[in-house]
Enzyme design. Sequence first.
Site, PDB file in Angstrom:
ATOM      1  CE1 TYR A   1       1.191  -0.194   4.152  1.00 10.83           C
ATOM      2  CE2 TYR A   1       0.318   2.045   4.134  1.00 10.83           C
ATOM      3  CZ  TYR A   1       1.213   1.118   4.721  1.00 10.83           C
ATOM      4  OH  TYR A   1       1.896   1.383   5.976  1.00 10.83           O
TER       5      TYR A   1
ATOM      6  NE  ARG B   1       7.038   4.255  -0.079  1.00 11.59           N
ATOM      7  CZ  ARG B   1       6.971   5.164   0.750  1.00 11.59           C
ATOM      8  NH1 ARG B   1       8.000   5.620   1.446  1.00 11.59           N
ATOM      9  NH2 ARG B   1       5.673   5.476   1.439  1.00 11.59           N
TER      10      ARG B   1
ATOM     11  NE  ARG C   1      -6.664 -18.622   5.047  1.00 13.39           N
ATOM     12  CZ  ARG C   1      -5.706 -19.384   5.444  1.00 13.39           C
ATOM     13  NH1 ARG C   1      -5.559 -20.730   5.138  1.00 13.39           N
ATOM     14  NH2 ARG C   1      -4.771 -19.067   6.213  1.00 13.39           N
TER      15      ARG C   1
ATOM     16  CG  HIS D   1      -0.328 -20.663   3.546  1.00 11.17           C
ATOM     17  ND1 HIS D   1      -1.562 -21.168   3.923  1.00 11.17           N
ATOM     18  CD2 HIS D   1       0.327 -20.118   4.436  1.00 11.17           C
ATOM     19  CE1 HIS D   1      -1.585 -20.783   5.144  1.00 11.17           C
ATOM     20  NE2 HIS D   1      -0.496 -20.279   5.147  1.00 11.17           N
TER      21      HIS D   1
ATOM     22  CE  LYS E   1       3.691   3.427   3.495  1.00 12.25           C
ATOM     23  NZ  LYS E   1       4.276   3.511   4.870  1.00 12.25           N
TER      24      LYS E   1
ATOM     25  CD  GLU F   1      10.531   1.889  10.016  1.00  9.43           C
ATOM     26  OE1 GLU F   1      10.225   2.722   9.217  1.00  9.43           O
ATOM     27  OE2 GLU F   1      10.458   0.710   9.423  1.00  9.43           O
TER      28      GLU F   1
ATOM     29  CG  LEU G   1       8.382   1.763   4.212  1.00  7.48           C
ATOM     30  CD1 LEU G   1       8.137   3.318   3.912  1.00  7.48           C
ATOM     31  CD2 LEU G   1       8.758   1.131   3.546  1.00  7.48           C
TER      32      LEU G   1
HETATM   33  C1  LIG Z   1       4.812   4.494   5.597  1.00  6.52           C
HETATM   34  C2  LIG Z   1       5.941   4.250   6.592  1.00  6.52           C
HETATM   35  C3  LIG Z   1       6.835   5.347   7.093  1.00  6.52           C
HETATM   36  C4  LIG Z   1       6.931   6.748   6.671  1.00  6.52           C
HETATM   37  O1  LIG Z   1       7.090   6.953   5.191  1.00  6.52           O
HETATM   38  P1  LIG Z   1       6.412   8.195   4.476  1.00  6.52           P
HETATM   39  O2  LIG Z   1       6.669   7.673   2.940  1.00  6.52           O
HETATM   40  O3  LIG Z   1       7.369   9.381   4.968  1.00  6.52           O
HETATM   41  O4  LIG Z   1       4.995   8.465   4.665  1.00  6.52           O
HETATM   42  C5  LIG Z   1       7.899   4.926   8.057  1.00  6.52           C
HETATM   43  N1  LIG Z   1       7.966   3.837   8.564  1.00  6.52           N
HETATM   44  C6  LIG Z   1       6.947   2.695   8.184  1.00  6.52           C
HETATM   45  C7  LIG Z   1       7.023   1.605   8.853  1.00  6.52           C
HETATM   46  C8  LIG Z   1       6.211   2.900   7.367  1.00  6.52           C
HETATM   47  O5  LIG Z   1       5.148   2.286   7.009  1.00  6.52           O
END
Ligand SMILES: *Cc1c(COP(=O)(O)O)cnc(C)c1O
Length: 285
Positions: free
Chosen positions: A31, A50, A98, A100, A144, A176, A200
């Site tokens: 996403y 991305r 469903r 895997h 993501k 993070e 990320l």
């Molecule tokens: C989306 C996200 C971010 C921040 O990314 P942006 O592109 O700046 O919104 C940071 N860490 C995680 C785990 C995320 O999912």
Amino acid sequence: MKVLYNGDLIEKKDARVDIEDRGYQFGDGVYEVIRVYNGTLFTLKEHTERLFNSAKEIGIYLKGTVSDMEEKLKQLVAANQLTDGGVYIQVTRGVAPRKHQYNDSLIPQITAYTFQVKKPVQEQTAGAKALLSEDLRWLRCDIKSLNLLYNVMEKQKASKAGAFEAILVRDGFVTEGTSSNVYAVIDGVIRTHPANNLILNGITRRKLLEVCAEQGCSVEETRISKEELLCAQEIFISSTTAEVVPITELEGKPVGKGVPGDITKRIQEGFQQKIKHESEASISS
Ligand SMILES: *Cc1c(COP(=O)(O)O)cnc(C)c1O
């Protein structure tokens, strides 16, 4: 209210997700969240690229180009007459009974909708609280992915404790936040985790690195130990929806003087300038 449903703009009430969608059953998808300022999708290209890349990393190959997708998202924003808010876009592997393992012929399901954003003005100006959590996520945090279970659990814990974010620590080093990137000012240098498989790489993060370069702030993409974070002069976090939020209390103790620091405020200001500049530039083009 319109939503994007596999390439078509349809009424939200008419959109139905199949009960056998692999996104629904396995979290098998990726996403993006994109901010809209002044009717313009901010850093649209970066987010769309991305999204395609996250999809590719899990073996979902999207038909159509990045610019086709950008065009559809612009149409969605225009259809909903959104001037200030956000777009959520999701790609799942497809619909199948469903099990895997999957068949390569599945048709990826692409959906997107617009939403209102409540800018966290209070936190941006006065600063916010954060807690530390152990980073127990998988080792492909650069994707993501829809699989946000651990992020959800730790954010909920932080939220219940009155904190804005949980800052994750893996093997003694800060990675993070649950939904943000983390920065600390240590000996006058802004430091943040390198963009590898453990974080990320936020689009906001990339923009902030540009702001740092433009402003001549010294910045290093090097790991921050938990001990360094606990005695940092300043801490801030960034994300698409939070923008830049100073962390003024960590684990119940003040960060620096307990108020947003000067370097953080400069970065916030520089980022707002960038938003203003880019949103005006793309409207007139
Ligand atoms: C989306 C996200 C971010 C921040 O990314 P942006 O592109 O700046 O919104 C940071 N860490 C995680 C785990 C995320 O999912």
